[in-house]
Motif scaffolding. Structure first.
Motif, mmCIF file in Angstrom:
data_model
loop_
_atom_site.group_PDB
_atom_site.id
_atom_site.type_symbol
_atom_site.label_atom_id
_atom_site.label_comp_id
_atom_site.label_asym_id
_atom_site.label_seq_id
_atom_site.Cartn_x
_atom_site.Cartn_y
_atom_site.Cartn_z
ATOM 1 N N ILE A 78 -3.833 -5.455 11.191
ATOM 2 C CA ILE A 78 -2.916 -4.370 10.854
ATOM 3 C C ILE A 78 -3.262 -3.730 9.519
ATOM 4 O O ILE A 78 -3.137 -2.519 9.334
ATOM 5 C CB ILE A 78 -1.466 -4.895 10.839
ATOM 6 C CG1 ILE A 78 -1.016 -5.194 12.264
ATOM 7 C CG2 ILE A 78 -0.523 -3.874 10.225
ATOM 8 C CD1 ILE A 78 -0.907 -3.997 13.151
ATOM 9 N N THR A 79 -3.731 -4.524 8.556
ATOM 10 C CA THR A 79 -4.067 -3.975 7.250
ATOM 11 C C THR A 79 -5.123 -2.885 7.364
ATOM 12 O O THR A 79 -5.067 -1.862 6.667
ATOM 13 C CB THR A 79 -4.557 -5.093 6.316
ATOM 14 O OG1 THR A 79 -3.518 -6.069 6.178
ATOM 15 C CG2 THR A 79 -4.898 -4.551 4.947
ATOM 16 N N ASP A 80 -6.100 -3.065 8.255
ATOM 17 C CA ASP A 80 -7.137 -2.052 8.442
ATOM 18 C C ASP A 80 -6.563 -0.748 8.983
ATOM 19 O O ASP A 80 -7.058 0.343 8.671
ATOM 20 C CB ASP A 80 -8.212 -2.568 9.398
ATOM 21 C CG ASP A 80 -9.098 -3.632 8.760
ATOM 22 O OD1 ASP A 80 -9.163 -3.687 7.523
ATOM 23 O OD2 ASP A 80 -9.726 -4.410 9.499
ATOM 24 N N VAL A 81 -5.523 -0.831 9.816
ATOM 25 C CA VAL A 81 -4.905 0.388 10.359
ATOM 26 C C VAL A 81 -4.398 1.276 9.233
ATOM 27 O O VAL A 81 -4.459 2.505 9.297
ATOM 28 C CB VAL A 81 -3.760 0.022 11.333
ATOM 29 C CG1 VAL A 81 -3.005 1.266 11.776
ATOM 30 C CG2 VAL A 81 -4.314 -0.718 12.541
ATOM 31 N N GLY A 82 -3.903 0.645 8.161
ATOM 32 C CA GLY A 82 -3.339 1.403 7.045
ATOM 33 C C GLY A 82 -4.334 2.272 6.315
ATOM 34 O O GLY A 82 -3.932 3.107 5.490
ATOM 35 N N LYS A 83 -5.630 2.123 6.582
ATOM 36 C CA LYS A 83 -6.630 2.933 5.903
ATOM 37 C C LYS A 83 -6.844 4.291 6.562
ATOM 38 O O LYS A 83 -7.497 5.160 5.973
ATOM 39 C CB LYS A 83 -7.970 2.177 5.862
ATOM 40 C CG LYS A 83 -7.911 0.845 5.138
ATOM 41 C CD LYS A 83 -9.237 0.106 5.232
ATOM 42 C CE LYS A 83 -9.161 -1.250 4.553
ATOM 43 N NZ LYS A 83 -10.430 -2.010 4.665
ATOM 44 N N PHE A 84 -6.323 4.490 7.790
ATOM 45 C CA PHE A 84 -6.693 5.666 8.557
ATOM 46 C C PHE A 84 -5.502 6.483 9.049
ATOM 47 O O PHE A 84 -5.674 7.388 9.859
ATOM 48 C CB PHE A 84 -7.560 5.246 9.753
ATOM 49 C CG PHE A 84 -8.793 4.497 9.337
ATOM 50 C CD1 PHE A 84 -9.854 5.161 8.755
ATOM 51 C CD2 PHE A 84 -8.881 3.124 9.497
ATOM 52 C CE1 PHE A 84 -10.989 4.475 8.349
ATOM 53 C CE2 PHE A 84 -10.007 2.427 9.098
ATOM 54 C CZ PHE A 84 -11.072 3.107 8.522
ATOM 55 N N VAL A 85 -4.310 6.189 8.565
ATOM 56 C CA VAL A 85 -3.109 6.944 8.933
ATOM 57 C C VAL A 85 -2.587 7.639 7.691
ATOM 58 O O VAL A 85 -2.430 7.015 6.646
ATOM 59 C CB VAL A 85 -2.028 6.011 9.524
ATOM 60 C CG1 VAL A 85 -0.744 6.781 9.785
ATOM 61 C CG2 VAL A 85 -2.532 5.360 10.805
ATOM 62 N N PRO A 86 -2.302 8.945 7.755
ATOM 63 C CA PRO A 86 -1.822 9.651 6.562
ATOM 64 C C PRO A 86 -0.490 9.103 6.074
ATOM 65 O O PRO A 86 0.394 8.770 6.863
ATOM 66 C CB PRO A 86 -1.693 11.108 7.037
ATOM 67 C CG PRO A 86 -1.626 11.043 8.522
ATOM 68 C CD PRO A 86 -2.422 9.851 8.920
ATOM 69 N N ASN A 87 -0.380 8.991 4.749
ATOM 70 C CA ASN A 87 0.837 8.528 4.079
ATOM 71 C C ASN A 87 1.270 7.133 4.519
ATOM 72 O O ASN A 87 2.449 6.794 4.490
ATOM 73 C CB ASN A 87 1.983 9.526 4.267
ATOM 74 C CG ASN A 87 1.762 10.798 3.470
ATOM 75 O OD1 ASN A 87 1.115 10.785 2.425
ATOM 76 N ND2 ASN A 87 2.285 11.908 3.967
ATOM 77 N N LEU A 88 0.289 6.324 4.931
ATOM 78 C CA LEU A 88 0.524 4.916 5.221
ATOM 79 C C LEU A 88 -0.354 4.090 4.295
ATOM 80 O O LEU A 88 -1.551 4.350 4.162
ATOM 81 C CB LEU A 88 0.193 4.594 6.678
ATOM 82 C CG LEU A 88 0.162 3.096 7.068
ATOM 83 C CD1 LEU A 88 1.525 2.447 6.884
ATOM 84 C CD2 LEU A 88 -0.320 2.931 8.510
ATOM 85 N N ASN A 89 0.248 3.095 3.655
ATOM 86 C CA ASN A 89 -0.484 2.178 2.794
ATOM 87 C C ASN A 89 -0.005 0.769 3.110
ATOM 88 O O ASN A 89 1.191 0.490 3.056
ATOM 89 C CB ASN A 89 -0.237 2.513 1.312
ATOM 90 C CG ASN A 89 -1.031 1.627 0.381
ATOM 91 O OD1 ASN A 89 -2.213 1.390 0.602
ATOM 92 N ND2 ASN A 89 -0.390 1.140 -0.678
ATOM 93 N N ILE A 90 -0.923 -0.118 3.488
ATOM 94 C CA ILE A 90 -0.564 -1.489 3.841
ATOM 95 C C ILE A 90 -1.211 -2.433 2.844
ATOM 96 O O ILE A 90 -2.429 -2.416 2.648
ATOM 97 C CB ILE A 90 -0.998 -1.841 5.276
ATOM 98 C CG1 ILE A 90 -0.292 -0.918 6.280
ATOM 99 C CG2 ILE A 90 -0.667 -3.299 5.589
ATOM 100 C CD1 ILE A 90 -0.625 -1.201 7.722
ATOM 101 N N THR A 91 -0.390 -3.239 2.199
ATOM 102 C CA THR A 91 -0.875 -4.190 1.208
ATOM 103 C C THR A 91 -0.585 -5.611 1.680
ATOM 104 O O THR A 91 0.177 -5.828 2.625
ATOM 105 C CB THR A 91 -0.202 -3.962 -0.158
ATOM 106 O OG1 THR A 91 1.186 -4.340 -0.063
ATOM 107 C CG2 THR A 91 -0.304 -2.513 -0.584
ATOM 108 N N GLY A 92 -1.183 -6.574 1.003
ATOM 109 C CA GLY A 92 -0.871 -7.979 1.227
ATOM 110 C C GLY A 92 -0.430 -8.578 -0.102
ATOM 111 O O GLY A 92 -1.199 -8.609 -1.045
#
Length: 740
Positions: A78-92
């Motif tokens: 899921i973290t990788d998905v956050g790199k390619f969607v506008p205005n989405l940032n996924i952290t751990g």
């Protein structure tokens, strides 16, 4: 109920795109299906509105990734998905854990993981809400698609979706006999393998099964623990899932699913800045930066308990669909899940046993949802009832945890029960104009307890909330296939009890402490362990989506979201040191999002996206917060080129570049807080070779090929600055896949 997919006009219905958001529905025609088959772009069907719709029919901003998209981009979690969607940032973040995923959409998310906190972005797997974020960084094998819905989704998704929602849909069993195997070997000790099989036992009974193993080596060493079980950032996981589908009759279909995962590894990379806060407690205790490690990806702890992390999760679900008649159907979803984890940080990042917080947690949840769907002439609807219960706890035991060199403890328990009823109706006013709306009523009840100081004992508290969420939407399809949509959505996040109520200790000593035999009774009588109010949101959004030419499709969304009763803890620098302000504020987030796919030639395809965010948080008492972990600009570009060789083989090359702008690790932009996180650009590549008429392919891959090192989060406690590093170092390897 037989699935009816309503397309747009013949041009718009010809496509959909994994990166697009969509507009609304019109009536399906057979010639539109034929047109879609001829399109270069695969038409993706989504279930964002709990109906099956072609992606362009959905009047909200959303991105969708098919399973093939995930494979081609090398997206494995899921973290990788956050790199390619506008205005989405996924952290751990979550206490040094490697398996957590903390999504932030349009400036809303959750940095914490304790049982009394709730996310602002909800995550669903096959219609089942996941209440906890630790262990949520799902391995994306056996995935049909992922849907990312941006903006409040309170009507159909309920509580804790004020930022948006992420839907993970797995592959359902069918009659096809297929087996897939994959293996991956790479640098950083990468070893990954999985097997998936789908088989039909009879005309009415089918199953699929997948299992896998994923290992990645560490990024640093525990320099003071020569016998450490794992390196810093090392992790490995076993996972499995089985699903059985039984057609009990022509009208009744049952799907039973069970899944489990078991992961462990070394604490994620982090370091502590001490010298930068000379008035802080660590510096005053004689600690210095030089006692941490020269390489911030190494770790100087001398405590084994804070060097390892682990997580286990398992769940079962039963989904039943029944066709009442040709126009009406019901759907029942039951799920029960359990999870547990071990994690924790050595906050001083030195060999001195000063601030160590080994931690364990558990959570058990049960959910039930019953839906009724149907068609009434030009109208369609979905309505239902929902029930959710969760019991969980977090523990930091005083025999292991320490604060300022002395024992400390955290006991936190909570039970949550949520009930809701909802309805959503769509109406095709004309062949080109559709309007829709919905409403949801929710009641939440939480009972929590805490013990952070034995002389005070356990404090109990409970609270109930209720909320009405609603939405209105319209979309219009133009003759050229372009779709316009407008929507007003509301949502809410339920109130929360304090996650770390150490203020109770201060109240105890403020009441006289050990010199006053009644001090503990005074703290309990003046119970300050109280929950906050609901956070509510309303979103105004409009956009355009569609295929402008035979080779180019796009979507653009403009939004303005207003949040009320948003809690921020903001620390500011004063002449006397740091001052903590607990604020309840209003926040306005506005911006634009764009996604496109362009077939430059039959062989060359270009995917792109960008997002812009302007967040304005209300100023209070001279303090103006900022939205944490929210970049102003996000962008990605993904060119891919496919060419044939003389022997009939095909070579496909792909490059994926992702950009995330500067952001802040906490709700303060004061440069003296030193919590700014620098912008980063990461680049992946994939080169795949597929022989002619073969059932296998082999790929060379590279992830973060320029080895961009960046911070995932920064937190200034007033005593030190905790810097959570990404675990996303460069990796190169080979991937093999075969289908039988």
């Amino acid at each position: 109920m037989s699935t009816t997919v309503r397309n747009l006009n013949p041009v718009a219905g010809a496509l959909a795109l994994a990166f697009a958001s969509l507009a609304s529905t019109s009536v399906m025609a057979q010639e539109q299906e034929a047109q879609a088959e001829k399109s270069k772009m695969e038409a993706i069907t989504v279930t964002a509105t709990k109906r099956s719709q072609v992606i362009y029919e959905v009047p909200i901003a959303m991105s969708a990734f098919s399973g093939d998209d995930l494979d081609s981009q090398g997206i494995s979690d899921i973290t990788d998905v956050g790199k390619f969607v506008p205005n989405l940032n996924i952290t751990g973040f979550s206490a040094g854990h490697n398996s957590s995923a903390n999504p932030f959409i349009r400036g809303i998310g959750l940095q914490d993981h304790l049982i009394t906190t709730d996310p602002g972005v909800s995550v669903y797997v096959d219609g089942v809400y996941l209440g906890r974020q630790v262990g949520q960084n799902w391995n994306l094998a056996n995935i049909e698609r992922i849907e990312v819905l941006r903006g409040p989704q309170g009507t159909l998704y309920g509580r804790n979706s004020i930022g948006g929602a992420i839907n993970i849909i797995t592959k359902a069993p069918d009659q096809a006999a297929v087996t897939k195997v994959s293996a991956e070997v790479g640098t950083r000790g990468r070893l990954k393998g999985s097997i998936f099989t789908n088989q039909a036992v009879s005309e009415d009974l089918a199953f699929n099964f997948n299992m896998g193993f994923n290992r990645r080596g560490g990024i640093g060493e525990f320099v003071n623990l020569p016998n450490a079980e794992y390196d810093v950032g090392e992790n490995q996981e076993f996972h499995g899932r089985v699903s059985v589908k039984y057609n009990a009759s022509e009208d009744l279909r049952l799907v039973f699913t069970a899944d489990a995962n078991d992961g462990e590894g070394g604490t994620r990379p982090y370091t502590t800045l001490i010298d930068e806060l000379p008035n802080g407690r660590l510096y005053q205790n004689g600690l210095r930066n030089e006692q941490t490690t020269a390489d911030p990806y190494d770790n100087a702890t001398s405590t084994y308990e804070t060097s390892t992390v682990s997580n286990k999760a398992n769940g079962v679900s039963l989904t039943a669909e029944y066709d009442i008649n040709a126009d009406f159907g019901t759907k029942f979803i039951f799920s029960k899940r359990s999870s547990e984890y071990k994690a924790g940080l050595d906050d001083d990042s030195t060999a001195v046993a000063l601030d160590h917080y080994p931690e364990r947690g558990t959570a058990d949840q049960t959910s039930v949802e019953l839906q009724l769907t149907g068609y009434l002439g030009r109208a369609d609807f979905v309505t239902g009832v929902y029930w959710f219960n969760e019991e969980g706890s977090n523990r930091q035991d005083s025999s292991e945890a320490s604060f300022d060199g002395g024992p400390t403890k955290l006991e936190l328990d909570q039970e949550t029960t949520s009930r809701a009823v909802f309805v959503n109706v769509g109406y095709d006013a004309t062949d080109d104009l559709r309007i829709s709306g919905g409403v949801r009523y929710t009641e939440d009840e939480k009972s929590a307890s805490t013990n952070v100081f034995d002389p005070v004992g356990t404090i109990y508290s409970s609270r109930e909330w209720d909320e009405i969420s609603w939405e209105l939407a319209a979309n219009y399809t133009f003759e050229n296939g372009l779709n316009w949509y407008g929507t007003v959505q509301t949502g809410y996040q339920s109130g929360q009890f304090p996650a770390r109520p150490y203020f109770l200790i201060g109240q105890f000593f403020g009441a006289g402490g050990f010199d006053n035999p009644e001090a503990a009774a005074i703290v309990r009588a003046n119970n300050a362990f109280m929950a906050s109010d609901n956070i509510s949101a309303i979103n105004y959004e409009t956009g355009f989506k569609g295929q402008l030419t035979d080779d180019f499709s796009m979507s653009v969304a403009f939004f303005n979201t207003e949040y009320d009763d948003l809690p921020y803890q903001v620390n500011v620098v004063t002449d006397a040191g740091f001052d903590t302000n607990n604020l309840i504020v209003e926040q306005t987030s506005r911006g634009v999002e764009f996604e496109s796919t362009y077939y430059v030639t039959d062989s060359f395809t270009l995917h792109s996206s960008f997002g812009f965010m302007d967040v304005d948080v209300q100023e209070q008492n001279g303090v103006k917060p900022v939205a944490p972990l929210t970049p102003e600009w996000t962008a990605s570009i993904s060119p891919s080129y496919e060419f044939g060789l003389s022997n009939g083989a095909t070579v496909t090359t792909r490059l994926d570049v992702s950009y995330r702008d500067d952001m802040y690790g906490e709700p303060s932009s004061d440069p003296r807080r030193m919590t700014q996180i620098d912008a980063r650009t990461t680049t992946n590549f994939d080169i795949s070779y597929a022989p002619a008429n073969a059932n296998w392919d082999i790929s060379l891959y590279g992830r973060n090929i320029f080895d961009e090192r960046y911070d995932d989060a920064r937190l200034n406690t007033g005593d030190y600055i905790l810097v959570i590093k990404s675990n996303d170092a460069s990796e190169f390897g080979v991937r093999y896949k075969a289908t039988f």
